[in-house]
Design a protein around this motif. Structure first.
Motif, PDB file in Angstrom:
ATOM      1  N   GLU A  41       0.830  -1.200   0.000  1.00 33.99           N
ATOM      2  CA  GLU A  41       0.000   0.000   0.000  1.00 33.99           C
ATOM      3  C   GLU A  41       0.864   1.250   0.000  1.00 33.99           C
ATOM      4  O   GLU A  41       1.977   1.248   0.533  1.00 33.99           O
ATOM      5  CB  GLU A  41      -0.916   0.038   1.230  1.00 33.99           C
ATOM      6  CG  GLU A  41      -1.891  -1.114   1.352  1.00 33.99           C
ATOM      7  CD  GLU A  41      -1.378  -2.203   2.261  1.00 33.99           C
ATOM      8  OE1 GLU A  41      -2.190  -2.941   2.839  1.00 33.99           O
ATOM      9  OE2 GLU A  41      -0.140  -2.319   2.401  1.00 33.99           O
ATOM     10  N   SER A  73      -3.147   3.472  -2.987  1.00 27.93           N
ATOM     11  CA  SER A  73      -2.847   2.466  -4.006  1.00 27.93           C
ATOM     12  C   SER A  73      -2.347   1.205  -3.324  1.00 27.93           C
ATOM     13  O   SER A  73      -1.767   1.261  -2.232  1.00 27.93           O
ATOM     14  CB  SER A  73      -1.782   2.983  -4.974  1.00 27.93           C
ATOM     15  OG  SER A  73      -2.213   4.128  -5.661  1.00 27.93           O
ATOM     16  N   CYS A  74      -2.565   0.089  -3.980  1.00 26.97           N
ATOM     17  CA  CYS A  74      -2.071  -1.198  -3.491  1.00 26.97           C
ATOM     18  C   CYS A  74      -1.511  -1.954  -4.689  1.00 26.97           C
ATOM     19  O   CYS A  74      -2.274  -2.388  -5.555  1.00 26.97           O
ATOM     20  CB  CYS A  74      -3.184  -1.983  -2.817  1.00 26.97           C
ATOM     21  SG  CYS A  74      -2.731  -3.663  -2.340  1.00 26.97           S
ATOM     22  N   ALA A  75      -0.203  -2.079  -4.738  1.00 30.11           N
ATOM     23  CA  ALA A  75       0.462  -2.766  -5.841  1.00 30.11           C
ATOM     24  C   ALA A  75       0.615  -4.247  -5.505  1.00 30.11           C
ATOM     25  O   ALA A  75       1.174  -4.584  -4.457  1.00 30.11           O
ATOM     26  CB  ALA A  75       1.815  -2.135  -6.100  1.00 30.11           C
ATOM     27  N   SER A  89       1.768  -8.261  -6.510  1.00 32.03           N
ATOM     28  CA  SER A  89       2.698  -9.066  -7.302  1.00 32.03           C
ATOM     29  C   SER A  89       2.748 -10.476  -6.730  1.00 32.03           C
ATOM     30  O   SER A  89       2.424 -10.706  -5.565  1.00 32.03           O
ATOM     31  CB  SER A  89       4.093  -8.435  -7.306  1.00 32.03           C
ATOM     32  OG  SER A  89       4.608  -8.344  -5.996  1.00 32.03           O
ATOM     33  N   ARG A 130      -9.856  -0.755  -9.594  1.00 27.80           N
ATOM     34  CA  ARG A 130      -8.680  -1.566  -9.863  1.00 27.80           C
ATOM     35  C   ARG A 130      -8.268  -1.418 -11.317  1.00 27.80           C
ATOM     36  O   ARG A 130      -9.099  -1.152 -12.181  1.00 27.80           O
ATOM     37  CB  ARG A 130      -8.942  -3.046  -9.536  1.00 27.80           C
ATOM     38  CG  ARG A 130      -9.960  -3.718 -10.443  1.00 27.80           C
ATOM     39  CD  ARG A 130     -10.415  -5.060  -9.858  1.00 27.80           C
ATOM     40  NE  ARG A 130      -9.327  -6.014  -9.764  1.00 27.80           N
ATOM     41  CZ  ARG A 130      -9.363  -7.114  -8.997  1.00 27.80           C
ATOM     42  NH1 ARG A 130     -10.447  -7.376  -8.273  1.00 27.80           N
ATOM     43  NH2 ARG A 130      -8.337  -7.943  -8.971  1.00 27.80           N
ATOM     44  N   LYS A 188      -2.292  -3.145 -14.536  1.00 26.19           N
ATOM     45  CA  LYS A 188      -1.200  -2.657 -13.702  1.00 26.19           C
ATOM     46  C   LYS A 188      -1.108  -3.406 -12.371  1.00 26.19           C
ATOM     47  O   LYS A 188      -0.275  -3.069 -11.525  1.00 26.19           O
ATOM     48  CB  LYS A 188      -1.375  -1.163 -13.423  1.00 26.19           C
ATOM     49  CG  LYS A 188      -1.276  -0.288 -14.664  1.00 26.19           C
ATOM     50  CD  LYS A 188      -1.404   1.178 -14.306  1.00 26.19           C
ATOM     51  CE  LYS A 188      -1.258   2.048 -15.551  1.00 26.19           C
ATOM     52  NZ  LYS A 188      -1.388   3.505 -15.227  1.00 26.19           N
ATOM     53  N   ASN A 189      -1.983  -4.389 -12.183  1.00 27.06           N
ATOM     54  CA  ASN A 189      -1.993  -5.148 -10.918  1.00 27.06           C
ATOM     55  C   ASN A 189      -2.091  -4.227  -9.709  1.00 27.06           C
ATOM     56  O   ASN A 189      -1.357  -4.386  -8.716  1.00 27.06           O
ATOM     57  CB  ASN A 189      -0.749  -6.035 -10.790  1.00 27.06           C
ATOM     58  CG  ASN A 189      -0.778  -7.227 -11.725  1.00 27.06           C
ATOM     59  OD1 ASN A 189      -1.798  -7.514 -12.352  1.00 27.06           O
ATOM     60  ND2 ASN A 189       0.343  -7.917 -11.832  1.00 27.06           N
ATOM     61  N   THR A 190      -2.982  -3.266  -9.792  1.00 30.38           N
ATOM     62  CA  THR A 190      -3.081  -2.252  -8.743  1.00 30.38           C
ATOM     63  C   THR A 190      -4.531  -2.021  -8.332  1.00 30.38           C
ATOM     64  O   THR A 190      -5.412  -1.937  -9.187  1.00 30.38           O
ATOM     65  CB  THR A 190      -2.447  -0.928  -9.194  1.00 30.38           C
ATOM     66  OG1 THR A 190      -1.093  -1.162  -9.576  1.00 30.38           O
ATOM     67  CG2 THR A 190      -2.476   0.090  -8.070  1.00 30.38           C
ATOM     68  N   TYR A 212      -7.050   0.550  -5.964  1.00 33.40           N
ATOM     69  CA  TYR A 212      -7.088   1.942  -5.516  1.00 33.40           C
ATOM     70  C   TYR A 212      -8.245   2.162  -4.538  1.00 33.40           C
ATOM     71  O   TYR A 212      -9.234   1.439  -4.545  1.00 33.40           O
ATOM     72  CB  TYR A 212      -7.278   2.892  -6.701  1.00 33.40           C
ATOM     73  CG  TYR A 212      -6.231   2.769  -7.765  1.00 33.40           C
ATOM     74  CD1 TYR A 212      -6.489   2.050  -8.929  1.00 33.40           C
ATOM     75  CD2 TYR A 212      -4.987   3.379  -7.623  1.00 33.40           C
ATOM     76  CE1 TYR A 212      -5.529   1.933  -9.922  1.00 33.40           C
ATOM     77  CE2 TYR A 212      -4.024   3.267  -8.615  1.00 33.40           C
ATOM     78  CZ  TYR A 212      -4.296   2.545  -9.749  1.00 33.40           C
ATOM     79  OH  TYR A 212      -3.337   2.430 -10.723  1.00 33.40           O
ATOM     80  N   CYS A 267      -4.932  -3.347   2.269  1.00 36.27           N
ATOM     81  CA  CYS A 267      -5.587  -4.009   1.152  1.00 36.27           C
ATOM     82  C   CYS A 267      -5.524  -5.519   1.364  1.00 36.27           C
ATOM     83  O   CYS A 267      -4.621  -6.039   2.033  1.00 36.27           O
ATOM     84  CB  CYS A 267      -4.996  -3.606  -0.186  1.00 36.27           C
ATOM     85  SG  CYS A 267      -3.345  -4.158  -0.514  1.00 36.27           S
TER      86      CYS A 267
END
Length: 120
Positions: free
Chosen positions: A6, A21-23, A25, A72, A76-78, A80, A96
């Motif tokens: 986050e 934001s929450c990236a 992977s 989302r 971008k695999n993100t 919001y 998240c």
């Protein structure tokens, strides 16, 4: 290695806005239901908003409905969370969360959290 990271938290005045934001992977983000939770000092963690894997279905806690928007970007695999009209009672650590299903089984992932402080 699975990660949910986050960002975007901070200090904001009442009535202000922030975008979290929450990236993601390490897993198939586009297949996961994603949610935001928050935890205020001395209180239990509470659900804030949820979003289907495709982004076509959203849900919100009554306390944030009309002020927060979850979205989302699967390319971008993100994940919001747009937070508007912030109130002091929105002060919390925001997390998240992702849940993926395989039949009746599911897997949960959590981020480490980002602090949001609403104060004048």
């Amino acid at each position: 290695q699975v990660q949910l990271v986050e960002s975007g938290g901070g200090l904001v005045q009442p009535g202000g806005s922030l975008r979290l934001s929450c990236a993601a992977s390490g897993f198939t983000f586009s297949s996961y239901i994603m949610r935001w939770y928050r935890q205020a000092p001395g209180k239990a963690r509470e659900w804030v908003a949820g979003l289907s894997s495709t982004g076509g279905s959203t849900s919100y806690a009554d306390s944030v409905k009309g002020r927060f928007t979850i979205s989302r970007d699967n390319a971008k695999n993100t994940l919001y969370l747009q937070m508007n009209s912030l109130k002091p009672e929105d002060t919390a650590v925001y997390y998240c969360h992702g849940r993926g299903y395989s039949g009746s089984m599911y897997t949960d992932y959590w981020g480490q959290g980002t602090q949001v402080t609403v104060s004048s």
